[in-house]
Scaffold this motif. Structure first.
Motif, PDB file in Angstrom:
ATOM      1  N   GLN A 354       0.832  -1.194   0.000  1.00 42.57           N
ATOM      2  CA  GLN A 354       0.000   0.000   0.000  1.00 42.57           C
ATOM      3  C   GLN A 354       0.869   1.248   0.000  1.00 42.57           C
ATOM      4  OE1 GLN A 354      -3.022  -0.814  -0.353  1.00 42.57           O
ATOM      5  NE2 GLN A 354      -3.106  -2.883   0.516  1.00 42.57           N
ATOM      6  N   GLU A 357       0.821   7.534   1.088  1.00 40.66           N
ATOM      7  CA  GLU A 357       0.359   8.790   0.496  1.00 40.66           C
ATOM      8  C   GLU A 357      -1.027   8.621  -0.128  1.00 40.66           C
ATOM      9  OE1 GLU A 357       2.637  10.176  -2.880  1.00 40.66           O
ATOM     10  OE2 GLU A 357       2.356  12.251  -2.250  1.00 40.66           O
ATOM     11  N   GLU A 358      -1.205   7.517  -0.793  1.00 35.85           N
ATOM     12  CA  GLU A 358      -2.482   7.251  -1.444  1.00 35.85           C
ATOM     13  C   GLU A 358      -3.595   7.049  -0.425  1.00 35.85           C
ATOM     14  OE1 GLU A 358      -3.318   3.445  -3.851  1.00 35.85           O
ATOM     15  OE2 GLU A 358      -2.711   4.954  -5.293  1.00 35.85           O
ATOM     16  N   ILE A 359      -3.281   6.303   0.615  1.00 34.22           N
ATOM     17  CA  ILE A 359      -4.283   6.047   1.646  1.00 34.22           C
ATOM     18  C   ILE A 359      -4.693   7.339   2.336  1.00 34.22           C
ATOM     19  CG2 ILE A 359      -4.610   5.002   3.926  1.00 34.22           C
ATOM     20  CD1 ILE A 359      -3.073   2.588   2.923  1.00 34.22           C
ATOM     21  N   GLY A 361      -4.352  10.344   1.232  1.00 31.68           N
ATOM     22  CA  GLY A 361      -5.051  11.192   0.274  1.00 31.68           C
ATOM     23  C   GLY A 361      -6.503  10.794   0.093  1.00 31.68           C
ATOM     24  N   ALA A 362      -6.741   9.491   0.024  1.00 29.89           N
ATOM     25  CA  ALA A 362      -8.114   9.018  -0.162  1.00 29.89           C
ATOM     26  C   ALA A 362      -8.972   9.325   1.058  1.00 29.89           C
ATOM     27  CB  ALA A 362      -8.108   7.522  -0.449  1.00 29.89           C
ATOM     28  N   MET A 364      -8.481  11.778   3.230  1.00 27.83           N
ATOM     29  CA  MET A 364      -8.719  13.219   3.242  1.00 27.83           C
ATOM     30  C   MET A 364      -9.767  13.606   2.215  1.00 27.83           C
ATOM     31  SD  MET A 364      -4.836  14.669   3.772  1.00 27.83           S
ATOM     32  CE  MET A 364      -5.319  16.374   3.816  1.00 27.83           C
ATOM     33  N   LEU A 378      -1.806  17.728   5.433  1.00 26.62           N
ATOM     34  CA  LEU A 378      -0.935  16.569   5.262  1.00 26.62           C
ATOM     35  C   LEU A 378       0.524  17.011   5.228  1.00 26.62           C
ATOM     36  CD1 LEU A 378      -0.314  13.593   4.627  1.00 26.62           C
ATOM     37  CD2 LEU A 378      -0.692  14.125   2.219  1.00 26.62           C
ATOM     38  N   GLN A 391      -5.503  -2.584   3.251  1.00 26.54           N
ATOM     39  CA  GLN A 391      -5.861  -1.196   2.982  1.00 26.54           C
ATOM     40  C   GLN A 391      -7.112  -0.769   3.726  1.00 26.54           C
ATOM     41  OE1 GLN A 391      -7.353   0.198  -1.011  1.00 26.54           O
ATOM     42  NE2 GLN A 391      -5.286   1.047  -1.105  1.00 26.54           N
ATOM     43  N   VAL A 395      -7.208   2.213   6.477  1.00 24.81           N
ATOM     44  CA  VAL A 395      -8.111   3.348   6.292  1.00 24.81           C
ATOM     45  C   VAL A 395      -9.032   3.501   7.490  1.00 24.81           C
ATOM     46  CG1 VAL A 395     -10.105   4.129   4.956  1.00 24.81           C
ATOM     47  CG2 VAL A 395      -8.044   3.341   3.783  1.00 24.81           C
TER      48      VAL A 395
ATOM     49  N   ARG B 195       1.473   0.626  -7.495  1.00 28.98           N
ATOM     50  CA  ARG B 195       1.561   1.692  -6.502  1.00 28.98           C
ATOM     51  C   ARG B 195       2.676   2.674  -6.844  1.00 28.98           C
ATOM     52  NH1 ARG B 195      -3.005   0.334  -4.807  1.00 28.98           N
ATOM     53  NH2 ARG B 195      -3.259  -1.351  -3.307  1.00 28.98           N
ATOM     54  N   ARG B 202       1.250  10.511 -10.640  1.00 31.12           N
ATOM     55  CA  ARG B 202       0.578  11.603  -9.929  1.00 31.12           C
ATOM     56  C   ARG B 202       1.515  12.761  -9.672  1.00 31.12           C
ATOM     57  NH1 ARG B 202      -2.809   7.808  -5.965  1.00 31.12           N
ATOM     58  NH2 ARG B 202      -4.889   8.091  -6.837  1.00 31.12           N
ATOM     59  N   SER B 209       0.083  15.532  -5.080  1.00 34.46           N
ATOM     60  CA  SER B 209      -0.144  14.113  -5.382  1.00 34.46           C
ATOM     61  C   SER B 209      -0.961  13.412  -4.308  1.00 34.46           C
ATOM     62  CB  SER B 209       1.190  13.394  -5.585  1.00 34.46           C
ATOM     63  OG  SER B 209       2.020  13.554  -4.465  1.00 34.46           O
ATOM     64  N   ALA B 210      -0.891  13.898  -3.076  1.00 39.38           N
ATOM     65  CA  ALA B 210      -1.681  13.276  -2.013  1.00 39.38           C
ATOM     66  C   ALA B 210      -3.142  13.706  -2.065  1.00 39.38           C
ATOM     67  CB  ALA B 210      -1.087  13.617  -0.656  1.00 39.38           C
ATOM     68  N   GLU B 211      -3.437  14.749  -2.816  1.00 41.04           N
ATOM     69  CA  GLU B 211      -4.823  15.211  -2.966  1.00 41.04           C
ATOM     70  C   GLU B 211      -5.146  15.268  -4.452  1.00 41.04           C
ATOM     71  OE1 GLU B 211      -5.610  18.760  -0.614  1.00 41.04           O
ATOM     72  OE2 GLU B 211      -3.891  18.268   0.637  1.00 41.04           O
ATOM     73  N   PRO B 212      -5.292  14.108  -5.076  1.00 43.22           N
ATOM     74  CA  PRO B 212      -5.432  14.062  -6.532  1.00 43.22           C
ATOM     75  C   PRO B 212      -6.748  14.647  -7.017  1.00 43.22           C
ATOM     76  CG  PRO B 212      -5.778  11.893  -5.590  1.00 43.22           C
ATOM     77  CD  PRO B 212      -5.340  12.773  -4.463  1.00 43.22           C
ATOM     78  N   THR B 217      -8.307   7.468  -6.509  1.00 42.91           N
ATOM     79  CA  THR B 217      -8.178   6.131  -5.943  1.00 42.91           C
ATOM     80  C   THR B 217      -9.522   5.629  -5.449  1.00 42.91           C
ATOM     81  OG1 THR B 217      -5.920   6.553  -5.201  1.00 42.91           O
ATOM     82  CG2 THR B 217      -7.092   4.767  -4.120  1.00 42.91           C
ATOM     83  N   LEU B 219     -10.366   3.053  -2.991  1.00 46.17           N
ATOM     84  CA  LEU B 219      -9.629   2.255  -2.011  1.00 46.17           C
ATOM     85  C   LEU B 219     -10.041   0.791  -2.039  1.00 46.17           C
ATOM     86  CD1 LEU B 219      -9.579   4.685   1.042  1.00 46.17           C
ATOM     87  CD2 LEU B 219      -7.616   3.910  -0.285  1.00 46.17           C
TER      88      LEU B 219
END
Lengths: 501, 228
Positions: A354, A357-359, A361-362, A364, A378, A391, A395, B195, B202, B209-212, B217, B219
């Motif tokens: 995982q 950053e993606e987690i 970001g999602a 948020m 962040l 994941q 989350v 990933r 991104r 990139s953390a707030e696309p 995404t 999840l």
């Protein structure tokens, strides 16, 4: 490896070998005498002495040295074919040969002894290392013991078994064996060994006449629960008792360590389940009853008094039902997750690589779509790192941390979500400015106690969720807080750092 | 023949009532089917513009219906499933569903997903092979990516990844689909590849990139390209 005792070799065979060797050297000396002289002849006989010293006992070697001395005197020292010595130089040469021979004999014997010792120690070390490897690789204790027995049989050439004494029937129970059912040590002997913590068998001083060595695992402290190592005695050769003892001690250490690990794991799992159950009950009693009461009250008011209520009150009650329903849904989600985390098997957990950053970001992004949005910021200090985890669970845990922080947050600054790499950990943390934790709060027990609430609603359950998630990920829940007043509080998840293949 | 109705396949009366009422209030034309049999009958009469499908049905599995539909139809399919049934959603998306909603959901979420799917269908019907949203422009036919007026240079993998998402903006591509298409069927379990490259992509396309804004995404499921 067994004791290769030279004295057990057939004496006649050894004598014949030595005799033939001496004849050979004497014959060869006749050939080279004219070219090499007395020195060459002495050298050849010296080689013979060295060879015999390496192959035979010290006494035999000295005998050969003296015999060589006499042969050289008889055949090669003037006057020949007599034991008389004609000159002082000849006496000196012969005495020198004799002394050198005896000295070399002693030296070779010592070297051979050291070599034997070194070989035994090497064999012992390799065997013990193999035992360690077996227990390192095999997670199942019985399988590990079985492999141990097969290894020992291969190395020692005799049948091996691990026997346990049934405390009720007093019969021996075979846990593992190189050949199932073949090691038939009498139960009485097994009981005696375990009862007294004594090693039985040849050269042990206890019941030496039996056909097995029996070494209880609880040799240093008696324990009826521990098994014993049983090794069949070979007919013609004996195994060193010290080797058997070392093997048994090594085996005992690893076996008991494994048993301790299993017990610790079971205790941990039990504590984990109890913690989840406690959180579950707490959630039922508080996090579900309260919103249900509100929903039932508001809905019944609408049903019975709808016509008497004004439009503003009507809408307000509907909003109350909606908000409490949303909260109830979140609580239900947490409860289901707790149940999932509490399952002993891992079928409901999907571990995969995982991106933190993606987690983050999602998560948020989800908050940005809410009607009431907490102010979030962040701080990404560990880019391009991956963590290995489920994941959905991560989350869920992060959402709970944010929910708790938003309830406790008092400052005007945004709640901070940070992703860092600290040593061998990847940390995802939430930082708020609020009341902090009480002074008597034990951070090590965060997520296990329900009595501490930085705010009224759902705090304990949230930390229980996070702690349970981290337990499943072999990570840690980290709490860093100052006490009292408007303080910064960091609550985070520390995942073990791994390298993706 | 494509009709202007939305087929709702849901056996739970309460949820079905909520769905029909919400769709009607939003000026859509809903048609309810309570089982696979009824759904097949409706499909035989007229083709809907969109279908909302509950995966758990009394006379069979909704995934089987998706598989059957995709052999013949291309209208958007939104699946409904319980929150805990992640794998069910993934399988449904792999079979050809376009989007999903986890129960419980609210009307805003429902209408938003419907609008996304319908807009994507409209955009695809234009067949202009061009994606434009906010500051990002993707010319699929030319293989060109522009952001804020500047051409963005992508690695071959990143380029393939973005172009694949741009073929169906708004549609969810599962991780398995992306890995299989970009890296090959033998790499469907190597999610770290995805990933890493998605993170790099991104970093080039997104402001933060953390707030696309573009590469969204889903999840536990996969990714999709945002559309207005």
């Amino acid at each position: 490896m067994t004791n290769r005792n030279p004295s057990k070799r057939p004496i006649l065979l050894e004598a014949m070998s030595i005799f033939l060797g001496m004849i050979g050297v004497t014959a060869l000396s006749h050939v080279v005498d004219d070219y090499l002289g007395l020195a060459g002849v002495s050298f050849l006989y010296l080689i013979l002495v060295i060879w015999v010293s390496y192959k035979s006992q010290l006494a035999t070697s000295i005998f050969v040295a003296i015999a060589s001395f006499l042969l050289i005197n008889f055949f090669y020292v003037e006057p020949r074919y007599t034991f008389a010595i004609g000159s002082i130089e000849s006496w000196s040469a012969l005495l020198g040969f004799l002394l050198v021979s005896i000295a070399i004999t002693s030296l070779v014997h010592q070297l051979r002894g050291q070599k034997d010792i070194a070989e035994k120690e090497t064999f012992k070390a390799n065997l013990l290392r193999a035992i360690i490897e077996i227990f390192s690789v095999e997670t199942d204790s019985i399988v590990a013991l079985q492999k141990f027995c097969l290894l020992l049989k291969k190395e020692l050439g005799c049948e091996v078994a691990i026997l346990r004494l049934d405390q009720i029937t007093k019969n021996s129970v075979e846990l593992a064996s190189s050949k199932p059912g073949e090691v038939r040590l009498d139960s009485w002997y097994l009981s005696h060994a375990i009862e007294y913590g004594a090693m039985l068998g040849p050269h042990t001083g206890t019941l030496e006449a039996i056909d097995y060595w029996c070494v209880p695992f609880g040799r240093f402290y008696k324990s009826h629960e521990l098994p014993a190592l049983v090794i069949e005695r070979a007919h013609e050769e004996d195994i060193e008792v010290s080797l058997i003892r070392a093997i048994a001690d090594q085996l005992s250490v690893h076996y008991q360590k494994r048993i301790a690990e299993i017990k610790a794991k079971d205790a941990g799992e039990l504590a984990h389940r109890e913690s989840i159950q406690k959180a579950f009950l707490s959630s039922i009693s508080h996090d579900m009853r309260t919103p249900l009461t509100t929903i039932i009250g508001a809905s019944s008011s609408l049903l019975k008094q709808g016509r008497q209520l004004g439009e503003a009150q009507f809408i307000k009650l509907l909003e109350l039902i909606h908000s409490e329903s949303v909260y109830l849904n979140d609580s239900t989600e947490n409860i289901l997750s707790l149940v999932k985390l509490g399952m002993s098997d891992g079928n409901h957990i999907r571990m995969d690589w995982q991106s933190p950053e993606e987690i983050v970001g999602a998560v948020m992004s989800r908050y940005s779509n809410r009607e009431i949005k907490p102010s979030l910021e962040l701080v990404m200090r560990a880019k391009d790192e991956l963590i290995y985890g489920d994941q959905a669970l991560i989350v869920l845990a992060l959402t709970n941390l944010i929910e708790n922080a938003s309830k406790a947050h008092l400052g005007s600054n945004p709640i901070q979500i940070s992703v860092d790499r600290v040593d061998d950990q990847i940390r995802i943390g939430v930082i708020d400015e609020g009341a902090g934790f009480p002074k008597d709060f034990d951070k090590g027990l965060a997520g296990q106690q329900q009595s501490y609430q930085r705010n009224k609603k759902g705090f304990g359950l949230g930390l229980s969720i996070v702690r349970a998630v981290m337990d499943k990920h072999e990570g840690r829940l980290i709490v860093e807080s100052e006490f009292g007043g408007n303080q910064r509080t960091y609550v985070g998840m520390a995942f073990p750092y791994r390298v993706s293949a | 023949m494509i009709s202007d109705y939305i087929l709702v396949v849901e056996d739970d009366e309460q949820i079905a009532h909520f769905l029909v009422a919400s769709l009607s209030a939003a000026k859509h034309l809903p048609k309810l089917a309570k089982s696979l049999e009824e759904a097949n009958k409706c499909l035989g009469e007229n083709t809907p513009k969109l279908m909302i499908l509950d995966l758990g049905l009394p006379d069979g599995d909704g995934k089987d219906l998706i598989q059957k539909i995709r052999k013949q139809f291309d209208f958007p399919i939104i699946v409904l499933s319980a929150r805990q049934e992640e794998q069910e959603k993934i399988i449904a998306l792999n079979e050809g569903a376009d989007d999903y909603l986890s129960k419980p959901f609210n009307v805003e979420e429902l209408l938003a997903r419907i609008n996304v799917c319908l807009r994507r269908t409209l955009k695809m019907s234009m067949r202009d092979q061009r994606y434009q949203y906010k500051d990002l422009i993707i010319d699929v036919s030319a293989g060109l990516v522009m952001c804020e007026g500047n051409e963005i240079h992508l690695s071959p993998i990143e380029h393939k990844l973005l172009m694949l998402l741009a073929t169906k903006p708004g549609k969810i591509f599962t991780q398995r689909q992306l890995l299989s298409e970009i890296w090959g069927p033998e790499y469907v379990d190597d999610t770290h590849y995805l990933r890493i490259h998605m993170g790099r992509l991104r970093a080039k396309v997104e402001k933060v990139s953390a707030e696309p804004e573009y590469l969204l995404t889903e999840l536990g499921i996969g990714y999709r390209l945002a559309i207005s």
